[in-house]
Design an enzyme around this catalytic site. Structure first.
Site, short mmCIF file in Angstrom:
data_model
loop_
_atom_site.label_atom_id
_atom_site.label_comp_id
_atom_site.label_asym_id
_atom_site.label_seq_id
_atom_site.Cartn_x
_atom_site.Cartn_y
_atom_site.Cartn_z
N ASN A 159 0.75 -1.28 0.04
CA ASN A 159 0.08 0.18 0.19
C ASN A 159 1.02 1.46 0.04
O ASN A 159 0.29 2.25 -0.56
CB ASN A 159 -1.06 -0.07 1.07
CG ASN A 159 -0.45 -0.32 2.56
OD1 ASN A 159 0.84 -0.53 2.56
ND2 ASN A 159 -1.16 0.09 3.59
N LYS A 182 12.53 -7.29 1.47
CA LYS A 182 11.36 -8.20 0.46
C LYS A 182 10.50 -7.29 0.31
O LYS A 182 9.35 -7.18 1.01
CB LYS A 182 11.22 -9.39 1.28
CG LYS A 182 10.66 -10.65 0.22
CD LYS A 182 9.63 -10.36 -0.30
CE LYS A 182 8.41 -10.22 0.51
NZ LYS A 182 7.02 -9.91 -0.38
N GLY A 236 2.37 -5.57 7.51
CA GLY A 236 1.35 -6.41 6.82
C GLY A 236 0.08 -6.76 7.64
O GLY A 236 -0.02 -6.14 8.67
N GLU A 258 4.23 -4.07 12.44
CA GLU A 258 3.26 -3.19 12.41
C GLU A 258 1.87 -3.93 11.64
O GLU A 258 2.33 -4.10 10.19
CB GLU A 258 3.89 -2.03 11.32
CG GLU A 258 4.93 -1.40 12.06
CD GLU A 258 4.35 -0.28 13.05
OE1 GLU A 258 3.27 -0.27 13.20
OE2 GLU A 258 5.57 0.23 13.78
N CYS A 292 -3.53 1.10 6.85
CA CYS A 292 -3.74 0.52 8.28
C CYS A 292 -4.23 1.56 9.29
O CYS A 292 -4.84 1.29 10.18
CB CYS A 292 -2.50 -0.38 8.81
SG CYS A 292 -1.15 0.56 8.57
N GLU A 389 -11.10 -5.13 9.15
CA GLU A 389 -10.42 -4.12 8.48
C GLU A 389 -11.01 -4.05 6.98
O GLU A 389 -10.77 -4.94 6.29
CB GLU A 389 -9.06 -4.59 8.32
CG GLU A 389 -8.11 -3.05 7.99
CD GLU A 389 -6.56 -3.33 8.27
OE1 GLU A 389 -6.05 -4.71 8.10
OE2 GLU A 389 -5.95 -2.43 8.59
N SER A 449 0.11 10.26 10.92
CA SER A 449 1.64 9.82 10.64
C SER A 449 2.44 11.06 10.38
O SER A 449 2.24 12.15 9.75
CB SER A 449 1.40 9.49 8.97
OG SER A 449 0.68 8.07 9.19
P1 ADP Z 1 -1.72 -7.58 2.82
O1 ADP Z 1 -3.18 -8.14 3.07
O2 ADP Z 1 -1.68 -6.11 3.12
O3 ADP Z 1 -1.16 -7.88 1.39
P2 ADP Z 1 0.01 -9.49 3.85
O4 ADP Z 1 0.47 -9.54 5.21
O5 ADP Z 1 -0.65 -10.62 3.02
O6 ADP Z 1 -0.72 -8.33 3.75
O7 ADP Z 1 1.41 -9.03 2.89
C1 ADP Z 1 2.59 -8.10 3.43
C2 ADP Z 1 3.70 -8.54 3.01
O8 ADP Z 1 3.89 -9.96 3.80
C3 ADP Z 1 3.91 -8.65 1.81
O9 ADP Z 1 5.39 -8.44 1.43
C4 ADP Z 1 3.67 -10.33 1.42
O10 ADP Z 1 4.48 -10.88 0.42
C5 ADP Z 1 4.38 -10.78 2.60
N1 ADP Z 1 3.70 -12.32 3.09
C6 ADP Z 1 2.51 -12.82 3.06
N2 ADP Z 1 2.31 -13.76 3.52
C7 ADP Z 1 3.53 -14.23 4.02
C8 ADP Z 1 4.16 -15.18 4.61
N3 ADP Z 1 3.40 -16.37 5.00
N4 ADP Z 1 5.39 -15.32 5.17
C9 ADP Z 1 6.01 -14.25 5.08
N5 ADP Z 1 5.80 -13.12 4.23
C10 ADP Z 1 4.42 -13.10 3.82
#
Ligand code: ADP
Length: 485
Positions: A159, A182, A236, A258, A292, A389, A449
């Site tokens: 986002n 990443k 995330g 976060e 968020c 959310e 923010s």
């Molecule tokens: P959103 O719903 O906002 O996409 P996520 O938590 O799914 O939030 O994703 C946030 C970040 O976490 C992204 O960079 C995604 O690639 C990563 N991600 C998603 N699932 C996993 C996981 N099981 N382990 C590690 N990283 C993950």
């Protein structure tokens, strides 16, 4: 220059490891799509676990020398990077608008906000210090030394492709940590451009490594099983955050989380209702509601609810949806089809539960992942939309009749990130700020923010703070030295 020219400087949009751009070991790549028309923008390298390990090797190899570098040198790299981002602000804005969908104006706002973390932490890099004290019983001196925690893993969401990176990278550089970033697979492009900007500003090879991948789960599991990785900072969703916290148990990495939010936006009966509507538009519509910190529930005193709903409905109904890069667009697309389906289902359920649709309510036909700005009035407290959310442009309004009820409703969620209150009464402001189970409270503002402020949550919204004086603490360990005298 255009946004895509920034990317051209990264070669073939590969992985950035040890100061070099390279293809993934498997040679695989994955596509990045434009959420406004679903077309392919470009592709990037699809890193696998062996690429992740190469990045960790590079981060570990660079750590000792980087930790020993002069704080001023680290600060100046950040400061030069801040200047470079601001000089190319239009290009960064275009690139992140293209991959994420937000309007150019909002993208420019993110670029400024994101870059400011580099300026702030360029100033903090030279203010890290320990302490010297006499033991209470006398006889010895206690000295503390602050040291970087070591190699970090940063996992960022789609986002805010720039700012969610800079608020981890900035303090890590200031503290003397090396890192692997990443970025989200939906929006990996801006991070590649940022890696190039930091390198041009003098960041040594191996300090920042970027691994794009379509398999974040395997990457993080592999890296976190390695004792050389010392810290993970994640932004995330709460379910993924919980997985990562569990994974951290084996090697006991330090964690910053976060996670999700369910921000209440509370309008008391003494509020300036027009100002509250202005604030609501920002708190709700920043980033199309995909934040968020987005106001998720509007709790409005029953005596002003009709006026507030009417004014908010007019403002929301007048917004024009469209491609983020087009002049005249107020609201861009959501990130993908799943996001639209999820928002549409929440609205359908709320109407089924008895909510009145003031404006909006549906998704226009494609292509593109659009959803109309929507206002719902009289949403029952048990409705899914006030408990989950939303992450979209929908404002559900619920009424209350006393301060106690407002506080109870506001805290009735597992989350605790941002909250907002509108009132002109100072004593009420203090009462509410003390009673709210939130990491952040905005008073008569729709925006909390700020790079100089500690951003973060409590409860299911996670732990740790980004920005402010607290932000660098997440990247520092303390060694205490006992000196008998
Ligand atoms: P959103 O719903 O906002 O996409 P996520 O938590 O799914 O939030 O994703 C946030 C970040 O976490 C992204 O960079 C995604 O690639 C990563 N991600 C998603 N699932 C996993 C996981 N099981 N382990 C590690 N990283 C993950």
């Amino acid at each position: 220059m255009t946004g895509l020219d920034l990317l051209a400087k990264t070669g073939s949009r590969g992985l950035f490891i040890g100061g070099q751009w390279r293809e993934s070991g498997s040679g695989k790549r994955f596509e990045v799509h434009d959420p406004a028309d679903e077309s392919v923008i470009t592709d990037v390298a699809d890193g696998d676990t062996s690429d992740a390990m190469a990045a960790l090797d590079a981060a570990v190899a660079a750590q000792t020398e980087w930790a020993a570098s002069a704080p001023r040198e680290r600060g100046e790299i950040l400061r030069r990077s801040f200047d470079a981002i601001m000089d190319q602000a239009d290009d960064f804005a275009e690139l992140l608008s293209l991959e994420m969908g937000k309007t150019l104006a909002e993208a420019k706002g993110e670029v400024t906000y994101g870059a400011e973390f580099f300026r702030w932490f360029s100033e903090e890099a030279v203010r890290v210090h320990g302490r010297w004290m006499q033991a209470p019983a006398g006889g010895s001196r206690l000295l503390t030394i602050r040291k970087p925690v070591g190699p970090c893993l940063f996992i960022t969401p789609w986002n805010f492709p720039l700012a969610m990176g800079t608020r981890k990278i900035g303090p890590a550089i200031a503290a003397g940590c090396t890192m692997i970033v990443k970025p989200a697979e939906l929006t990996p492009l801006t991070m590649l451009a940022l890696a190039n900007t930091l390198t041009e500003a003098g960041l040594p090879g191996g300090v920042l490594n970027v691994v794009t991948t379509s398999d974040s789960k395997s990457l993080s599991a592999t890296l976190m099983a390695d004792e050389r990785l010392r810290k993970v900072s994640f932004t995330g969703s709460t379910p993924v955050g919980k997985v990562l916290v569990r994974q951290s148990a084996d090697e006991l990495q330090r964690m910053s989380m976060e996670l999700g939010g369910n921000a209440p936006f509370v309008v008391f009966e003494d509020a300036d209702v027009e100002a509250a509507v202005d604030g609501a538009m920002i708190a709700k519509m920043r980033n199309m509601g995909e934040a968020c910190t987005a106001a998720n529930r509007f709790l409005v005193h029953e005596s002003v609810a009709a006026e507030f709903a009417d004014l908010l409905g007019q403002r929301m109904g007048a917004l024009r949806t469209g491609r983020g890069q087009d002049a005249g667009t107020d609201v861009g697309p959501l990130i993908n089809a799943d996001a639209v389906d999820s928002v549409a289902q929440l609205v359908t359920d709320a109407v089924h539960d008895g909510a009145e649709l003031v404006t909006g309510g549906s998704a226009p036909d494609g292509p593109g992942h659009f959803f109309q700005p929507t206002v719902l009035l009289g949403v029952p407290a048990g409705s899914r939309i006030v408990n989950e959310e939303i992450f979209g442009p929908v404002a559900p309004i619920t009424t209350f009749s006393s301060d106690e009820e407002a506080i109870e409703l506001a805290n009735a969620t597992e989350y605790g990130l941002a909250s907002y209150v509108y009132t002109r009464d100072l004593a009420r402001t203090i009462k509410v700020a003390e009673a709210f189970q939130y990491g952040m409270v905005g008073v008569n503002t729709g925006l909390v923010s700020n790079p100089a402020a500690p951003f973060g949550g409590v409860k299911a919204s996670g732990f740790g703070r980004e920005g402010g004086f607290e932000g660098i603490e997440e990247y520092l360990d303390t060694t205490y030295v006992a000196i008998p005298v």
